[in-house]
Design a protein around this motif. Structure first.
Motif, PDB file in Angstrom:
ATOM      1  N   UNK A  95      50.130  52.777  44.219  1.00  0.00           N
ATOM      2  CA  UNK A  95      50.444  53.609  45.388  1.00  0.00           C
ATOM      3  C   UNK A  95      51.400  52.932  46.370  1.00  0.00           C
ATOM      4  N   UNK A  99      54.534  54.560  48.272  1.00  0.00           N
ATOM      5  CA  UNK A  99      54.711  54.692  49.718  1.00  0.00           C
ATOM      6  C   UNK A  99      55.973  53.957  50.168  1.00  0.00           C
ATOM      7  N   UNK A 103      58.296  56.850  51.230  1.00  0.00           N
ATOM      8  CA  UNK A 103      58.170  57.000  52.680  1.00  0.00           C
ATOM      9  C   UNK A 103      59.138  56.076  53.418  1.00  0.00           C
ATOM     10  N   UNK A 152      46.796  63.225  45.203  1.00  0.00           N
ATOM     11  CA  UNK A 152      47.227  61.931  44.658  1.00  0.00           C
ATOM     12  C   UNK A 152      48.297  61.343  45.575  1.00  0.00           C
ATOM     13  N   UNK A 153      48.508  60.042  45.460  1.00  0.00           N
ATOM     14  CA  UNK A 153      49.478  59.379  46.356  1.00  0.00           C
ATOM     15  C   UNK A 153      50.879  59.984  46.261  1.00  0.00           C
ATOM     16  N   UNK A 156      50.942  62.932  48.317  1.00  0.00           N
ATOM     17  CA  UNK A 156      50.825  62.571  49.732  1.00  0.00           C
ATOM     18  C   UNK A 156      52.163  62.079  50.271  1.00  0.00           C
ATOM     19  N   UNK A 160      53.835  63.743  53.492  1.00  0.00           N
ATOM     20  CA  UNK A 160      54.157  62.921  54.661  1.00  0.00           C
ATOM     21  C   UNK A 160      55.629  63.069  55.026  1.00  0.00           C
ATOM     22  N   UNK A 163      56.163  66.192  56.834  1.00  0.00           N
ATOM     23  CA  UNK A 163      55.687  66.101  58.216  1.00  0.00           C
ATOM     24  C   UNK A 163      56.647  65.303  59.087  1.00  0.00           C
TER      25      UNK A 163
END
Lengths: 686, 686
Positions: A95, A99, A103, A152-153, A156, A160, A163
């Protein structure tokens, strides 16, 4: 449309298809991709398909400075953001990498955009953000209003980012952010040149099936057949990747129609609205390939949910976009892609490296090498001039070539291995008239003659591509290069699209040339004469040691400027016996077919022009072509740092010298819009 | 407990209080803070409060390499992660900065942790992750099971980090992640030395109220009084910051109690369970300060919700933690903090710079300057030796000092401006006996004598602090330094805690010394004699020009080693008349009070020792102290690159020379556990 669209992850599966659609719709595109999970070959193929150069940067979106440099270099009007790690299963195992890449990478990208006042973004999201939509009543098919809840990551990270973009847009209402929530992309480009090329084990159904079909995987793993569907396998909304790609064009168009200063943040589902189970797709695929494939039902996969069918009505009405292509079409296109590229962009015994000396890592200039390990036969071709840089057998080089692009670019380079165009050989006084117009060409010999196409001939241009494929049946590599020569370059009229295809099998290099005036060209006629300018030495120390035997000793008589008089003569019979005297310089056009030829000779049988035997008698070269004559040149003018005079000899099949200025020969070289110029040259080594 | 706890954001509000609690509980701590929204002074005060050095790094958690370097340098066992932007309102305006700092920063931190195999993290989350919990039935007080749904970017960053940590822990079950969801932190450290110091406009209620109370803000803005509460203002669960800090100790302890190899991801609410409205807090604060403060009801604030009261039962039972301190206590502590530090860590006319020459940016060594612009009076004090580096009036320096730490560290430095300890002046034969034990001290003069505390005296040590405050009533700065001198350093028995307080007003520097043996010391007696070793010149070219007048001409008679014989004698009356002859060297102990003194002289009246008048007669210095004698030294041994002999004179009030080796004087210098050594020196410039 004056500004560029920057596409992150543009070398990837959906990214590459979207770039093709962008170019087809007149957008200018810059691709940024770190090539971690994709291949530059996809970019080369995009350029080949779209017949245009696409700026590419091997930049990680995590690298603020490098990314910012791209924004400084190009006037970016908007971003389509694909770059991300994207495997659900993997995301549960690593993960942090998800991220970080997704991200941190996106935050970085958005910061760079903000710095450069670029506020339009189309974001590659996923239906995974909904999670198990069956946990609600009446949420299948899934509308955009469905509450999110990724399981799941990977999902996500997508949510994110949505958002983050939403908050950024709320804080500065001039941002325009289109969130495209993909359902299940599948299929491939109808050209067969682009498709999904997952490194490692594919995580998506069709690529996996395809790998089973080509024998790369043993069987399909069906992750659970105990779901509440008609056959127990999970239901997905499979959408053809070309449809998906078009969704991005629709989103961009929608954003651009907003009133000046107005921003937007909005999500759109990109799906068909029609669900298919794993077995539905399995059956469609098996049908399209005409056989059953092995499968095994295994346990459910972490993070999978029963049904993810889209309600695509928002995209249908607002973006005026809807999926047109069927699952069957996707299966057919995928199978086409897979048979042409059974290992995706990876090809055994083919590799390339950047061919650039001055520290710049430009992917435009690469050196491509195919090899046949069994026969120790190896051929290297550069994008620069679609030049044969090397042909070697058993470790011994048969031809002359340089190790660096820099050397090729020096003015002393005597066209080593290069593709010669737009007009090979000499044009008298650098002038010709065509359809009532007089054309003055660039002069690059003796202040008078236009030699080999002029100052900026094909030999000095970067060819796009190549598309490289391998035919298992013929044991033959195919390298397809393309060049768009501009109207006016070197003085020639009309745009010209020239393709150079190298068909390379063990001991054989077959070159096929073709050229056409594109329909977009303002002028509609030009002249063409293409050849290859390889210098052969067959591993010998000097050419006088090589036994070189021509098929004819009839040559065109020439005047003091080496231009034909219209007559022919015979050269020494020694050549027919294979002897080149040490003091005998040749730069002569040997006539194989007195009657000349059609514009496109490719349908003609290959005619043997010459054979050469190395002094050690262990290498024999045969040169054949479909062309009526060939220039034979003993390289007496060669004068480079690495190679001196008579370091190699050339055999340049083509049209008669200065044919355009001869009434009886000019039809060989005049190309009009709608017509095709063509020829074939073959080098055989035994 | 052998490993360090790394605290990111450890200079911040909750971070600094948590570091204090960690140290109080025996943890070793490393602080990482980028000081963007916090002050290093908080760290200095932590060290002062806790009487120990705390490694500090001015590192941004975005900087992977610098962060990784901290992990390489210290053996980190776990991380408490505070570093973040934290203002709800601001987050809606600059969300990208919030996502960058909080999300990218945390991902970076976790990657560094992973690289160094540190898998324990206590994360500073927020009740904001719940969003408007009143949207559900029966969710007030809010349990950890309440569905999340933050209503602003700040809250979203907190929730995203929770999810990231959750996924990381799921993928590697050995991670231990404690998520602490804070409700509303308030209050300050009971010492008054630590508290919330928001740069710009405070976003939290109590700091805002405090700023109104000190006149820094006009009135309190109450964001909406139309909520569904008893007085219309929103309800929050205010928790004292010291209670909150203790929650982190509880969480660390909980994690450490897990079985070896076992991991955990779990959220805990840190709240009192008792809600208070804005007006409740307003009233409590007004009561604690004894007056009403102006307020105005303005519109609701974006992202605010009615009620965020915690159900803290999970933390109560699992962590065995509960909030003990009341809202009233918080108000009292906050007011104490605010009155001591009306502008937080910022202080008008006080500043510091790193005082380090060799490129290392060590916050341990700083140079602190306070100034009185009206009277053009300026004093600079370094952490190194708590040394007076400069006292200047109207741009003219009154004392001798160096511009760099390097010069102070050279062996030729004749104690310029330094604090002298543990034992000022000479100790005969570097020996003494105390309570039946014989002690041999370090020798640093003539191979025989221990001068000014020995080789590693107080003058060569980095003092912690200072705590700097300003008394508006007295127009006086207070700089409080502290030094923990170890048992055995220079041969002295017992640990010693020495405080040096500089009280600086316009034209006056008052130094207060105190020393105690801490209860943790293994030995329980030692000897102490403290003074300051400033060289005065009053802006003159040489000391002979200065009119220096002592209050007495009675000095201790000394032998060849400058040790007292027990008798006194008179020096030339010229000194009483203010004349230092150019060839007359003094290094003598002038006796002000023959009868000696108590151990702590601070309650004694100040006695004038000496006055000096510059040759231009525009500066007069008066030296006074509570001490029975002073060494007067004409600096004849000075020999540095910048200053030669007699560049300045010293007045060093203290105890009698070698008092420990004299039966009648030794009681002045013997300190036992439970007793306090103290003295005061005052320099007045007019």
């Amino acid at each position: 449309m004056n500004k560029y669209i920057l596409v992150t992850g543009g070398a990837g599966y959906i990214g590459s298809h979207t770039v093709v659609e962008l170019l087809a719709n007149g957008y200018k595109v810059v691709i940024v991709d770190n090539l971690v999970n994709s291949s530059y070959d996809a970019v080369a193929r995009i350029e080949y398909i779209c017949q245009q150069k696409v700026p590419f940067f091997n930049v990680d979106i995590m690298d603020y400075e490098a990314l910012s440099q791209v924004f400084r270099e190009y006037d970016i009007g908007g971003v389509i953001h694909f770059a991300a790690l994207k495997a659900v299963g993997e995301s549960t195992k690593i993960p942090l990498e998800y991220y970080t890449n997704n991200i941190t990478g996106t935050i970085n990208l958005v910061r760079v955009m903000k710095e450069h006042d670029v506020k339009t973004i189309v974001f590659s999201s996923s239906a995974t953000v909904y999670g198990d939509a069956t946990r609600f009543e009446n949420m299948i098919p899934i509308p955009e209003e469905c509450p999110t809840g990724p399981t799941n990551p990977y999902g996500r990270t997508k949510l994110m980012i949505e958002q983050i973009l939403c908050d950024v847009q709320k804080a500065d209402r001039s941002w325009r952010a289109a969130i495209l929530r993909y359902f299940n992309p599948m299929g491939a480009h109808p050209s067969g040149l682009l498709g999904e090329d997952p490194l490692g084990i594919p995580n998506n159904l069709l690529p996996y099936l395809a790998q089973v079909a080509v024998g790369r995987r043993e069987k399909l793993n069906v992750f659970g057949n105990d779901y509440d569907s008609h056959d127990g396998t999970p239901i997905r909304d499979y959408v053809h990747v070309v449809d998906l790609a078009k969704g991005h064009i629709a989103a961009l168009a929608y954003l651009s129609k907003l009133e000046s200063g107005n921003g937007l943040y909005r999500e759109w589902n990109l799906g068909t609205g029609m669900g298919s189970t794993v077995f539905d797709v399995y059956n469609a695929f098996c049908k399209s390939i005409g056989r059953e494939l092995p499968f095994e039902v295994v346990g459910r996969r972490d993070g999978d949910v029963l049904n993810l069918t889209a309600r695509p009505t928002r995209a249908n009405s607002e973006l005026e976009w809807s999926a047109k292509l069927s699952v069957e079409q996707a299966c057919t296109d995928l199978w086409n892609w897979t048979t042409l590229n059974p290992f995706g962009f990876q090809l055994k015994n083919y590799g390339w490296k950047i061919f650039e000396e001055n520290g710049k890592s430009s992917y435009a200039s690469r050196l491509h090498t195919v090899s046949f390990p069994e026969s120790e036969f190896l051929v290297s071709v550069a994008n620069y001039g679609a030049t044969i840089q090397d042909i070697s057998m058993k470790g011994k080089s048969m031809v002359l070539g340089f190790d660096s692009l820099e050397e090729y670019q020096q003015s002393s380079n005597p066209f080593f291995g290069a593709t010669i165009g737009r007009f090979a050989n000499r044009i008298g006084s650098s002038r010709f008239s065509l359809d009532g117009s007089e054309y003055k060409l660039s002069v690059n010999e003796n202040n008078r003659t236009c030699l080999h196409g002029g100052i900026n001939g094909f030999d000095k241009q970067m060819f796009l591509g190549p598309v490289v494929t391998f035919s298992e049946a013929d044991k033959e590599f195919l390298l397809e290069f393309i060049l768009m020569d501009q109207d006016g370059n070197n003085g020639f009229p009309s745009d010209l699209v020239c393709k150079v295809k190298y068909k390379i099998s063990a001991g054989k290099v077959k070159i096929e040339y073709s050229a056409e005036i594109p329909s977009s060209s303002k002028s509609d006629s030009t002249i063409v004469n293409l050849t290859n300018h390889t210098y052969f030495l067959l591993g010998d120390a000097e050419i006088s040691k090589v036994h070189v035997q021509t098929e004819t000793n009839e040559i065109l008589s020439v005047d003091g400027e080496l231009l034909p008089t219209g007559l022919t003569e015979k050269v020494s019979d020694l050549l027919l016996e294979g002897v080149i005297l040490a003091d005998q310089a040749y730069d002569n056009c040997f006539v194989v077919e007195k009657n000349g030829c059609q514009l496109d000779t490719r349908k003609q049988p290959l005619m043997k022009h010459l054979e050469a035997l190395s002094s050690t008698k262990d290498v024999k070269l045969e040169v054949a072509s479909t062309e009526p004559c060939f220039q034979f040149y003993t390289g007496d003018g060669v004068n480079t740092e690495a190679f001196g005079p008579r370091s190699g000899f050339c055999v340049e099949p083509g049209r008669f010298i200065d044919a355009i200025n001869s009434e009886k020969w000019k039809s060989q070289v005049i190309l009009r819009k709608g017509e095709v110029y063509g020829s074939i040259i073959e080098y055989s080594f035994t």
